[in-house]
Design an enzyme around this catalytic site. Structure first.
Site, PDB file in Angstrom:
ATOM      1  NE  ARG A  96      11.375  17.114  -1.589  1.00 16.41           N
ATOM      2  CZ  ARG A  96      11.021  16.133  -2.424  1.00 16.41           C
ATOM      3  NH1 ARG A  96      10.130  16.347  -3.352  1.00 16.41           N
ATOM      4  NH2 ARG A  96      11.584  14.945  -2.338  1.00 16.41           N
TER       5      ARG A  96
ATOM      6  CE  LYS B 147       0.294   0.808  -7.240  1.00 20.46           C
ATOM      7  NZ  LYS B 147       0.142   0.211  -8.491  1.00 20.46           N
TER       8      LYS B 147
ATOM      9  CG  ASP C 178      -2.590  -4.162  -3.597  1.00 21.45           C
ATOM     10  OD1 ASP C 178      -3.422  -3.440  -4.193  1.00 21.45           O
ATOM     11  OD2 ASP C 178      -1.996  -5.086  -4.145  1.00 21.45           O
ATOM     12  CG  HIS C 179      -5.889   1.130  -4.326  1.00 23.15           C
ATOM     13  ND1 HIS C 179      -4.768   1.338  -5.061  1.00 23.15           N
ATOM     14  CD2 HIS C 179      -6.899   1.007  -5.198  1.00 23.15           C
ATOM     15  CE1 HIS C 179      -5.082   1.342  -6.341  1.00 23.15           C
ATOM     16  NE2 HIS C 179      -6.375   1.151  -6.460  1.00 23.15           N
TER      17      HIS C 179
ATOM     18  CE  LYS D 188     -10.268  -0.984  -6.724  1.00 22.51           C
ATOM     19  NZ  LYS D 188     -11.052   0.248  -6.841  1.00 22.51           N
TER      20      LYS D 188
ATOM     21  CD  GLU E  62      -4.693   0.868 -15.319  1.00 21.68           C
ATOM     22  OE1 GLU E  62      -4.763   1.826 -14.538  1.00 21.68           O
ATOM     23  OE2 GLU E  62      -3.630   0.300 -15.606  1.00 21.68           O
TER      24      GLU E  62
ATOM     25  CG  ASP F 251       1.439   0.656 -12.529  1.00 19.79           C
ATOM     26  OD1 ASP F 251       1.462   1.153 -11.386  1.00 19.79           O
ATOM     27  OD2 ASP F 251       0.635   1.006 -13.408  1.00 19.79           O
TER      28      ASP F 251
ATOM     29  CG  HIS G  34      -3.409  -3.565  -8.112  1.00 22.68           C
ATOM     30  ND1 HIS G  34      -3.213  -3.236  -6.792  1.00 22.68           N
ATOM     31  CD2 HIS G  34      -3.341  -2.404  -8.801  1.00 22.68           C
ATOM     32  CE1 HIS G  34      -3.043  -1.938  -6.693  1.00 22.68           C
ATOM     33  NE2 HIS G  34      -3.114  -1.399  -7.898  1.00 22.68           N
TER      34      HIS G  34
ATOM     35  CE  LYS H  32      -1.003   2.322 -16.991  1.00 23.74           C
ATOM     36  NZ  LYS H  32      -1.886   2.927 -15.991  1.00 23.74           N
TER      37      LYS H  32
END
Lengths: 502, 291
Positions: free
Chosen positions: A62, A165, A194-195, A199, A233, A252, A257, A353
């Site tokens: 945008r 995602k 799905d990164h 890996k 994390e 999330d 994952h 988290k």
């Protein structure tokens, strides 16, 4: 290999996996993902000469930008985030094919301008109508974008669609998204990222299991006591409150994952490494998982605490988070894969988290030795062997074994046998996005998620979330910087086990 | 990547059996801070005196990419007496984002007098079990003579660079005689790979080639000509314009387009060769067709 028969000069030449000429169109080009991950990945591919010789990138967003402004912004991003040194000539060769189209997503007029830009690039850069569209945008705008590009397919060439995602927020929305995509694209043209699967270390789980003779024979309920998968994390939610409030840890991380890590750990050996074979086996694992009962699920939300020495606020005190938010920032579960190999073997998974550190591991805990003949340690008991796959950081594999402490007597200590990726293969590990963007250009979907996988994952999450509606836990229930709520420890303690705290 | 020489031991007139013990001492002295010893291969280098300076520089760079035990054999046939002088070095590499380091060992052996004549018995006890052994031989190997022949039978792969050889293409048939005993890599051949890819893209027109003119090293010129002859199964004439780099190939008088990208760095080329484990039949056929 008809090509080889025709051209004898190709024999023995390692044909690098170089894709055919194509244009990569990034929707959401002014976003953080493009700056931090996508452009640095594209640059790294260019640096290694893995991009097709005739290549173009079109940013769509945008923001009102000219081609030059977009190029400058991306150059800055590459200088800041790329893993390779910045080389002007590499950048210049890439920059020549960079364009920008500023538009509202889904606007027909914008889509026309994009189509005109791509046609122009087909002539100028000889990209032959081949397109990779990358949707780095919120799911709400997937549908209009997909419709617009679906209706404006180039007359020749192939089209591939990479979808970031989150892919939906429940089974119904995921199905709706899938149906929306399938209206304009065939399943084999859709690459759901799905990164984690990009890996190296996740792929190494497959190498470890299926390229070695010693693990697979004991990779089952007879020899494995249980499996622990941790995606921890230390960060909070950063500036993602709007998304996170709706998603929580289960959508999330758990839905994608964690379940993907579980699937590659538990899957049967595929007959080959093609996309369909690998994904068929992963889907079987997901289908074999039954919904965990309420006693097998733990939710948590962090309160105020300390992470890496710094005091951090409670989740509910984060910016743009409701003061009475019931969103979970931690999930732990005891899962079962009901098949011949894994019946009765628990998979304990957790993600959260504000845990003590950033760490993703798959730990396979084997059964303890049945009768250690060492009187001195009989009381304490020998610790079982654990095979730990470190996904991040410190990528590698370690095996915990009992070894004799030198000296008189028979004292046994647990020691680590380590294989560290960075120590043995002394090349930088490619970023997951490099591999995935390249694979999509090559049409290789092995490391992408298929529609039925996504739907199985959401089916499980929906069932869990439905049970959650019936009770209201007391949040916050763990301090930032702790390994999650007490209930998570109890979950394993009831089985006479404990989370690995490393 | 931070690299540091961690510990060093030097000794004159050492026995081979002493070397492992000295290395263990060095590791014990350096073992603070979580050292991990890692190897993916044993890297053996035969370095005659005239190549010494150049070779040691390249080898230092190699260990970083391929953690290996590096054994450098420095024959000194003109020494006054017989004996082995050893320099043992532990090299340490700090791992990015990890609180640990890995270490590899470099064993430099000066083989004084006649001890360079039968090196296999010196090297064999020092090889790491079960890992592949690569032999980097600087200069033109003394084909048929004992040091070379012995070492060829000890290793899995011989890495040569025919750019370093005088009198090309005459030595190529002698290389061909080694093929059935160990896999052979030629750095000069590896350096032609960009051009081979480029020439392959000129198919099918290139099938009718009668003569090529190569501006590059003699090794590159002969190997490219041999490659075309063997692949196309027909005679192809060669005109060679000397240059220290491969910069031009003409096909029947017409310049082939310059290949895209940068030429690989010398350490990249050697590094890639160390990742190969099998024989290269295309290279072998090209070598046989050089003469």
């Amino acid at each position: 290999m008809a090509v080889l028969e025709e051209n004898p000069l190709l024999e023995g030449l390692e044909l690098a996996r170089t894709p055919e000429p194509c244009a990569l169109v990034i929707f959401g080009a002014s976003g953080d993902l493009t700056r931090r991950k996508l452009f640095p990945a594209i640059y790294s591919l260019a640096h290694r000469q893995l991009l097709p010789p005739r290549f173009a990138v079109v940013g769509v967003a945008r923001t009102e930008w000219s081609d030059d402004e977009f190029r400058d912004s991306m150059e800055e991003a590459v200088r800041e985030f790329a893993r390779d040194e910045f080389r002007q000539e590499t950048w210049d060769s890439l920059a020549g094919g960079i364009r920008y189209v500023g538009t509202e997503f889904g606007s027909p007029e914008g889509a026309d301008r994009l189509a005109a830009c791509l046609t122009e690039l087909d002539e100028e850069r000889e990209t032959r109508g081949n397109r990779v569209y990358y949707l780095a945008v919120p799911p709400a705008v997937f549908k209009p974008i997909v419709r617009q590009i679906g209706e404006r397919r180039a007359a020749e060439g192939w089209t591939r669609l990479i979808v970031e995602k989150p892919f939906g927020h429940d089974l119904a929305s995921a199905r709706e998204l899938n149906e929306g995509l399938h209206e304009h694209f065939a399943e084999e043209e859709i690459f759901r990222i799905d990164h984690y699967l990009g890996k190296e270390t996740v792929q190494n789980v497959l190498a470890l299991r299926f390229a070695n003779g010693i693990f697979e024979p004991i990779w089952n309920r007879q020899f494995i006591d249980h499996v622990q998968i941790t995606v921890g994390e230390s960060l909070g939610i950063e500036r993602r409150a709007a998304f996170y409030e709706q998603a929580g840890a289960i959508r999330d991380i758990f839905q994608n994952h964690l379940l993907q890590l579980l699937a590659v750990t538990a899957m049967e050996p595929p007959i080959d490494f093609t996309a369909e074979s690998v994904r068929n086996e992963k889907v079987k694992v997901l289908k074999a998982m039954h919904t965990p009962g309420p006693k097998h699920m733990v939710r948590g939300q962090y309160g105020r605490g300390f992470v890496e020495g710094a005091e951090v606020p409670a989740y509910r005190d984060e910016e743009a988070v409701a003061a009475d938010s019931m969103t979970e920032t931690y999930v732990a579960a005891k899962l079962f894969v009901d098949n011949w190999r894994w019946a009765d073997t628990p998979f304990y998974v957790r993600t959260g988290k504000r845990l003590p550190r950033r760490e993703t591991t798959v730990a396979i805990q084997f059964q303890r030795a049945p009768h250690p003949p060492f009187a001195e340690i009989a009381g304490e008991g020998l610790r079982p062997n654990v095979l730990i796959v470190h996904i991040q950081p410190n990528e590698g594999v370690s095996l915990e074994i009992g070894a004799k402490v030198p000296g008189h007597g028979m004292q046994i200590r647990t020691v680590h046998m380590d294989f560290l990726y960075g120590g043995t293969f002394r090349t930088g590990l490619p970023e997951a996005y490099e591999r995935l963007i390249l694979d999509a250009m090559l049409g290789d979907a092995t490391l992408f998620t298929r529609s039925d996988e996504i739907e199985e994952q959401w089916g499980l999450v929906d069932a869990i979330v439905a049970a959650w509606r019936r009770d209201r836990p007391v949040f916050p229930n763990y301090a930032a910087g702790a390994w999650g709520p007490k209930e998570a420890d109890d979950l394993l303690a009831r089985d006479g086990r404990a989370w690995r705290t490393h | 990547m931070a690299v540091a020489e961690l510990e060093r031991w030097e000794g004159a007139d050492v026995r081979v059996g002493e070397i492992e013990r000295r290395l263990a001492d060095l590791r014990a002295a350096a073992a603070e801070g979580g050292l991990i010893r890692t190897s993916v291969l044993t890297h053996l280098a035969w370095v005659p005196p005239e190549w010494e300076e150049q070779a040691l520089g390249t080898l230092a760079g190699m260990a970083e990419r391929h953690p290996s035990r590096t054994i450098v054999l420095l024959p000194q046939p003109d020494a006054d007496d017989d004996g082995i002088d050893a320099t043992l070095t532990l090299r340490m590499f700090r791992l990015p984002e990890a609180p640990r380091s890995i270490c590899t060992d470099v064993i430099e052996l000066r083989l004084r007098g006649t001890l360079g004549a039968a090196p296999a018995s010196i090297v064999a006890p020092l090889l790491i079990a079960d890992l592949p052994v690569f032999l980097r031989w600087r200069g033109l190997p003394p084909f048929g003579q004992r040091p070379f022949e012995e070492l060829v039978d000890l290793v899995d792969r011989v890495v040569l660079d025919s750019t370093e050889w005088p009198g090309l293409p005459a030595p190529y048939p002698q290389v061909a005689a080694v093929f059935h005993r160990a896999a052979v890599s030629d750095i000069a051949w590896a350096r032609t790979s960009r051009w081979r890819r480029q020439l392959a893209s000129l198919w099918p027109e290139i099938a009718s080639v009668r003569k090529i003119r190569v501006t590059g090293t003699a090794a590159q010129a002969h190997l490219l000509a041999g490659w075309l002859r063997s692949r196309l199964d027909k005679p192809v004439g060669l005109e060679h314009e000397p240059s220290d780099r491969l910069i031009d190939v003409e096909i029947d008088g017409e310049a082939a387009p310059f290949p895209p990208g940068d030429p690989p760095q010398p350490s990249d080329v050697l590094s890639e060769e160390l990742d190969r484990f099998t024989r290269d039949p295309v290279y072998e056929a090209a070598v046989r067709a050089t003469v």
